[in-house]
Design an enzyme around this catalytic site. Structure first.
Site, PDB file in Angstrom:
ATOM      1  N   TYR A  79       0.850  -1.199   0.000  1.00  0.00           N
ATOM      2  CA  TYR A  79       0.000   0.000   0.000  1.00  0.00           C
ATOM      3  C   TYR A  79       0.883   1.245   0.000  1.00  0.00           C
ATOM      4  O   TYR A  79       0.603   2.228  -0.676  1.00  0.00           O
ATOM      5  CB  TYR A  79      -0.912   0.005   1.237  1.00  0.00           C
ATOM      6  CG  TYR A  79      -1.972   1.078   1.183  1.00  0.00           C
ATOM      7  CD1 TYR A  79      -3.240   0.794   0.682  1.00  0.00           C
ATOM      8  CD2 TYR A  79      -1.705   2.376   1.615  1.00  0.00           C
ATOM      9  CE1 TYR A  79      -4.209   1.775   0.618  1.00  0.00           C
ATOM     10  CE2 TYR A  79      -2.664   3.364   1.550  1.00  0.00           C
ATOM     11  CZ  TYR A  79      -3.920   3.060   1.050  1.00  0.00           C
ATOM     12  OH  TYR A  79      -4.873   4.034   0.984  1.00  0.00           O
ATOM     13  N   LYS A 264      -1.495   5.466 -23.484  1.00  0.00           N
ATOM     14  CA  LYS A 264      -1.230   5.770 -24.901  1.00  0.00           C
ATOM     15  C   LYS A 264       0.243   5.530 -25.234  1.00  0.00           C
ATOM     16  O   LYS A 264       0.642   4.396 -25.411  1.00  0.00           O
ATOM     17  CB  LYS A 264      -1.693   7.183 -25.194  1.00  0.00           C
ATOM     18  CG  LYS A 264      -3.230   7.266 -25.085  1.00  0.00           C
ATOM     19  CD  LYS A 264      -3.786   8.567 -25.575  1.00  0.00           C
ATOM     20  CE  LYS A 264      -5.276   8.510 -25.698  1.00  0.00           C
ATOM     21  NZ  LYS A 264      -5.754   8.774 -27.044  1.00  0.00           N
ATOM     22  N   ARG A 387     -15.930  12.079 -33.253  1.00  0.00           N
ATOM     23  CA  ARG A 387     -15.282  13.226 -32.612  1.00  0.00           C
ATOM     24  C   ARG A 387     -15.839  14.460 -33.305  1.00  0.00           C
ATOM     25  O   ARG A 387     -15.311  14.950 -34.274  1.00  0.00           O
ATOM     26  CB  ARG A 387     -13.762  13.153 -32.754  1.00  0.00           C
ATOM     27  CG  ARG A 387     -13.118  12.019 -32.013  1.00  0.00           C
ATOM     28  CD  ARG A 387     -12.852  12.227 -30.538  1.00  0.00           C
ATOM     29  NE  ARG A 387     -13.949  12.072 -29.620  1.00  0.00           N
ATOM     30  CZ  ARG A 387     -13.793  11.815 -28.318  1.00  0.00           C
ATOM     31  NH1 ARG A 387     -12.603  11.682 -27.782  1.00  0.00           N
ATOM     32  NH2 ARG A 387     -14.822  11.720 -27.522  1.00  0.00           N
ATOM     33  N   PHE A 453     -21.368  11.715 -25.223  1.00  0.00           N
ATOM     34  CA  PHE A 453     -20.968  10.754 -26.257  1.00  0.00           C
ATOM     35  C   PHE A 453     -20.745   9.357 -25.711  1.00  0.00           C
ATOM     36  O   PHE A 453     -20.820   8.383 -26.444  1.00  0.00           O
ATOM     37  CB  PHE A 453     -19.702  11.238 -26.994  1.00  0.00           C
ATOM     38  CG  PHE A 453     -18.492  11.404 -26.106  1.00  0.00           C
ATOM     39  CD1 PHE A 453     -18.248  12.591 -25.456  1.00  0.00           C
ATOM     40  CD2 PHE A 453     -17.596  10.363 -25.941  1.00  0.00           C
ATOM     41  CE1 PHE A 453     -17.130  12.754 -24.644  1.00  0.00           C
ATOM     42  CE2 PHE A 453     -16.470  10.509 -25.138  1.00  0.00           C
ATOM     43  CZ  PHE A 453     -16.244  11.709 -24.480  1.00  0.00           C
TER      44      PHE A 453
END
Ligand code: F0G
Length: 480
Positions: A79, A264, A387, A453
């Protein structure tokens, strides 16, 4: 990298080999017609079992390397004080150059903390362009977003190499107008919503000079930093001989706070915030255990922390930084050659089809980008992402806000799809372009108030999906 063949063609080359595979199936047209109706014509609501190629996003969908997977096996599940965090902090220091960092559960969590600490009611955040989650957090904290992209950035058909650049004159004028209300300046590398377009080193340097002169913090969204660096190396002559790592470190030298989605460029999950400014760090850290978790895990699993640490180092390899970009360029160039309107030049995260030019007969209030994403799914089983106006929430009075751009985004997850997948996508989108007059609009049937969206449900205006399906079956048969 890309390879020149003996017949003169240049093709992208996978600089990796595939060791683990995941089965995909191509559902036939009758099945797709049902699936998209069940999903409310919103590709976010399609289960992956109904999808052939998932090009919704490159976020958390990349193929990890053997070294990332290996590192996950030796994570330290504590932790507090985890060794996994120590390894992440070392990678952040080596790659980004910052001493202080905190993990967060993903990029938007970093945006939440930044907005919480820096944005007050009436604040303004100046940026090259917004991302959906960055804008949402700034607005929820009472601030507004000011977009200072150069005018060329919004031109979808362009040869300008750095369409993610901030307009420095607009920045100076904004500082003159808003003064101390500007909480920070945010630069997004690459600029997602205008087509993954990069900004140049020269532009970042200019932004930094202005920010420093007015004592405004410069915040850098580094979610796609290695792709932006790769495009600087390709397109900014002074950096041709620099490594991706050198370009990233120079960029970080101009920045006060960096944050990123680890899903990414770093090909993992999670996210982080890093800085050398102890005061900023402490103000952010105060909120970390409230919203994310203790300072050494911040809502991430330690396995993902390990994967992100390795991913940060690996994204500095030229072949890794360019792995998606080479395919995106091939994808965009092939579609452009076939007369399909795409965002040019190719950017850093996806092939973007320009729905305003693809479907000029549709008014923007009928959501051309959403209709195109639904039609692409019908024509191919490929999931893309809207988009455009659907991704832009209504204003506070409830009025529709028409987006600057209407794009169907076909993301290329890193190292996941092959040339034949891209060829297939090019073929079916080109077919759809021939049949574009058949594609009609969409209207909302269920519309959430924030980030609509994601969960919004729509219906076609008319019966165009059926008519498009009939044309498809006539040409390719019912099984494709
Ligand atoms: N900033 C940029 C530039 C992004 O592209 C994203 C996510 C975020 C921040 C938020 O990060 O998802 O980890 O919370 N982009 C994804 C996409 C969702 O599909 O383009 P996150």
């Amino acid at each position: 990298m890309s390879i020149r063949l003996s017949d003169g063609r240049v093709i992208p080359m996978e600089m990796h080999k595939v060791r683990i595979v995941q089965k995909v199936t191509l559902p036939p047209m009758a099945y797709r017609l049902n699936a998209i109706a069940e999903a409310g014509y919103n590709t976010f609501l399609l289960p992956t079992r109904h999808i052939f190629l998932d090009m919704l996003t490159d976020s958390g969908t990349n193929a990890m390397s053997d070294n990332q997977l290996g590192a996950m096996m030796v994570s330290d599940d504590a932790y507090a004080g985890s060794e996994s965090f120590t390894r992440l902090a070392a990678a952040v220091k080596d790659v980004l150059g910052f001493e202080l960092c905190m993990p967060v559960h993903q990029g938007r969590a970093a945006e939440h903390l930044l907005a919480k600490v820096f944005v007050k009611p009436g604040s303004v955040v100046a940026m090259n362009y917004h991302f959906t989650t960055s804008r949402a957090h700034i607005e929820l904290a009472g601030g507004t977003v000011l977009e200072l992209l150069t005018d060329e950035g919004l031109r979808t058909a362009s040869r300008e190499p750095f369409k993610g650049n901030m307009d420095l004159d607009k920045l100076s004028a904004a500082i003159g107008q808003y003064g101390e209300r500007i909480a920070y300046i945010r630069m997004e590398a690459t600029t997602n919503l205008v087509g993954g377009q990069p900004f140049s080193m020269d532009n970042l340097r200019g932004v930094k000079e202005i920010a420093s002169a007015h004592n405004i913090p410069l915040v850098f969204d580094a979610s796609l930093i290695s792709e932006n660096a790769f495009l600087i190396k390709e397109r900014e002559p002074a950096y041709r001989d620099c490594s991706i790592g050198e370009i990233i470190r120079e960029q970080m030298g101009y920045v006060d706070i960096v944050y990123l989605s680890g899903r990414k460029s770093a090909a993992a999950r999670g996210g982080l915030i890093a800085t050398d400014n102890r005061s900023y760090f402490n103000r952010l850290l105060e909120w970390l255990p409230v919203y994310e978790g203790f300072a050494t895990y911040g809502g991430m699993s330690t396995k993902e922390i390990e994967a992100m640490a390795v991913g940060l180092r690996e994204m500095c390899e030229t072949d890794v930084a360019g792995s998606a970009i080479q395919f995106i360029k091939y994808f965009v160039d092939r579609l452009e050659a076939n007369g399909v309107p795409v965002v040019t030049p190719a950017g850093g995260l996806a092939c973007h089809v320009d729905a305003k030019r693809f479907l000029p007969h549709l008014p923007q209030v009928q959501y051309p980008a959403g209709a195109l994403a639904a039609a692409i799914y019908l024509a191919s089983g490929i999931r893309s992402m809207e988009r455009g106006t659907i991704s832009t929430d209504r204003d506070q009075q409830g009025n529709e806000v028409l987006a600057d751009l209407e794009l169907a985004r076909l993301a290329v997850p890193r190292r996941v799809y092959t040339m034949s997948h891209i060829e297939y996508a090019v073929d079916r989108i080109t077919w759809l372009h021939r049949w574009r007059a058949q594609v009609g609009g969409l209207q909302f049937v269920e519309e959430p108030p924030v980030l609509r969206f994601f969960f919004g449900r729509l219906a076609p205006v008319g019966d165009w999906p059926q008519r498009l399906a009939e044309a498809f079956v006539k040409e390719f048969g019912a099984e494709c």
